[in-house]
Scaffold this active site. Sequence first.
Site, PDB file in Angstrom:
ATOM      1  N   GLY A 183       0.847  -1.191   0.000  1.00  0.00           N
ATOM      2  CA  GLY A 183       0.000   0.000   0.000  1.00  0.00           C
ATOM      3  C   GLY A 183       0.876   1.232   0.000  1.00  0.00           C
TER       4      GLY A 183
ATOM      5  CB  CYS B 260       5.270  -4.051   0.358  1.00  0.00           C
ATOM      6  SG  CYS B 260       6.146  -2.499   0.208  1.00  0.00           S
ATOM      7  CE1 TYR B 261       0.449   0.877   5.410  1.00  0.00           C
ATOM      8  CE2 TYR B 261      -0.819  -1.132   5.789  1.00  0.00           C
ATOM      9  CZ  TYR B 261      -0.573   0.193   6.069  1.00  0.00           C
ATOM     10  OH  TYR B 261      -1.320   0.842   7.011  1.00  0.00           O
TER      11      TYR B 261
ATOM     12  CG  HIS C 187       6.026  -5.598  -4.362  1.00  0.00           C
ATOM     13  ND1 HIS C 187       4.702  -5.444  -4.031  1.00  0.00           N
ATOM     14  CD2 HIS C 187       6.672  -4.517  -3.878  1.00  0.00           C
ATOM     15  CE1 HIS C 187       4.552  -4.299  -3.374  1.00  0.00           C
ATOM     16  NE2 HIS C 187       5.730  -3.722  -3.266  1.00  0.00           N
TER      17      HIS C 187
ATOM     18  CD  GLU D 102       3.137  -8.334  -5.466  1.00  0.00           C
ATOM     19  OE1 GLU D 102       3.928  -9.039  -4.812  1.00  0.00           O
ATOM     20  OE2 GLU D 102       2.808  -7.182  -5.111  1.00  0.00           O
TER      21      GLU D 102
ATOM     22  N   GLY E 296     -16.320  -6.726 -31.109  1.00  0.00           N
ATOM     23  CA  GLY E 296     -15.773  -7.756 -31.994  1.00  0.00           C
ATOM     24  C   GLY E 296     -14.420  -8.250 -31.522  1.00  0.00           C
ATOM     25  N   GLY E 297     -13.865  -7.578 -30.517  1.00  0.00           N
ATOM     26  CA  GLY E 297     -12.572  -7.992 -29.964  1.00  0.00           C
ATOM     27  C   GLY E 297     -12.733  -9.158 -28.993  1.00  0.00           C
ATOM     28  CB  VAL E 298     -10.150 -11.077 -27.055  1.00  0.00           C
ATOM     29  CG1 VAL E 298     -10.085 -12.402 -26.346  1.00  0.00           C
ATOM     30  CG2 VAL E 298      -9.120 -10.935 -28.129  1.00  0.00           C
ATOM     31  CG  ASP E 299     -10.829  -7.783 -23.752  1.00  0.00           C
ATOM     32  OD1 ASP E 299     -10.209  -8.860 -23.788  1.00  0.00           O
ATOM     33  OD2 ASP E 299     -10.274  -6.671 -23.711  1.00  0.00           O
TER      34      ASP E 299
ATOM     35  CE  LYS F 205      -6.517  -8.017 -24.673  1.00  0.00           C
ATOM     36  NZ  LYS F 205      -7.807  -7.471 -25.068  1.00  0.00           N
TER      37      LYS F 205
END
Length: 512
Positions: free
Chosen positions: A55, A82-83, A172, A174, A227-230, A369
């Site tokens: 944070g 971290c925080y 971090h 991640e 029309g896109g993937v998402d 994505k």
Amino acid sequence: MTDQKVMIINFGGQYDQLIARRVRELNVYSEIFPNDVTVETIKNYAPKAIILTGGPKSVYEEGAFTLPEEVLQMGIPILGICYGCQLLAKMLGGSAQTVTDSRMREYGKTTTYFDTDSPLFYGILKKSVTWMSHGDKITCLPGRLKAIANSKKCPFAAIADEENKIYGVQFHPEVTHTVYGRDIIKNFLIRVAEVRPDWRMADLKETLVSQIKQTVGDGKVLLALSGGVDSAVAAALLKKAVGKNLTCVFVDHGFMRKGEPDLIEKTFSDGKINFIRLNEQQTFLSKLKGVTEPEQKRKIIGKTFIEVFEKIADKIGEVDYFAQGTIYPDVIESGKNEAQTIKSHHNVGGLPSVIKFKKIIEPLRSLFKDEVRILGQELGLNEKIVFRQPFPGPGLAIRVIGEVTEEKLNIVRKADAIFTEEIEKAKHFKPAQYFACLTNMRSVGVMGDKRTYSYAIALRAVETEDFMTCEFSKLSFSLLEKISLRIVNEVAGVNRVLFDVTGKPPSTVEYE
Ligand code: XMP
């Protein structure tokens, strides 16, 4: 529903969803909770492990987020990042200091030394690079805690109360720059907390479908289909959840690539879903007349989209829900919590503050994505749609730098089609995303012994997994030469072709 759940408590860091994603990658189910989560909620949720995020605040600041003491006595394994690490140290009686001397702070890649006898660091090298980003550091530990990693500036780069399975890391894990980050998260979940990795993307599909059903009930939903993937994945999910009550609307704003509007219409008007195409090219173009500032362009496009959708919703009647395929990078770049606005993605920061719909539904809002693509496969979508390269909602309007005109759109559309054709022909190598952009720069050239003063086209091709960062694709000079020759020969108004060799950061994928 699995009982092997992980609770991520969010203290306002940049990477909360990245942590959730890393957990998902390990086939473990997780959910993000706000930092004012109560002991009651934790008891009811019964997580197998808790992760505290980073944070922007200092744990010593007035009003800094904290946790009820009882959380540490519940016997649930905890990993603070971290925080979260500093908070654990503080709650367990240690002390830290806010480092004001910039030479003592740590930002970026840091060589870190690990105690590999700790289960958290099982199987990793004793020395490797981690990603640090902190202005506070722990200076003193109570007896109950021991240091299990250190770096040059940070004697307590990781801390542990191993008996109670409480761990903290100052870096971090991640972030991909932490070389053994994924192993460390895996060690915490599987080795320390003994979570059973029994969650699959197919489970997410079922969870999302049932969440949509719960929200929408018998209501009607209008989905913005680009029309896109998402948006195609969002359409498939909504179709499963609400069936005939879903109407997909494709707005041709005039900023699509060559042949794309007809292709979208052909793909989606196969009778399986309610599909409407609206031709609004002139509406969008006239609203952008004279506008050059990128954020203003994005906001105008976002607002116009909504106006068009509201109009069609009125025609259909009784549409309460507006759905779109927003994904996580759209959200974070548009500015979220403490995060800065990089660009207003048309579907998030570009949305007007008041809209006529009762609720916006965005089932993919927490996914990246590549995860959306896996979900698309789970839903049985055509691979051609699932693996299409991404295309931004504002389309070519943000690939024409400066004012958008019909003439400029035609130039960029033709150049883009040539670039795409040649990349597809090259087959052996396909960047994650590639496109042409019309720079606002005109320069002098000579063609057929005559002086020209024409536009420069920039070619952009990038390699990336999640579109949060990217590297430029190392296209061969011979391929670039072929593309460049074709563009200057076949597209009137262009006399120069440039190849973009910047990554993200410091650039972004798109130019505006
Ligand atoms: P940037 O330019 O932010 O792009 O590095 C990251 C990814 O997001 C796409 N992009 C958008 N997608 N609406 C979208 O749906 C938008 O407004 C938008 N802006 C950028 C971009 O093409 C890349 O894949």
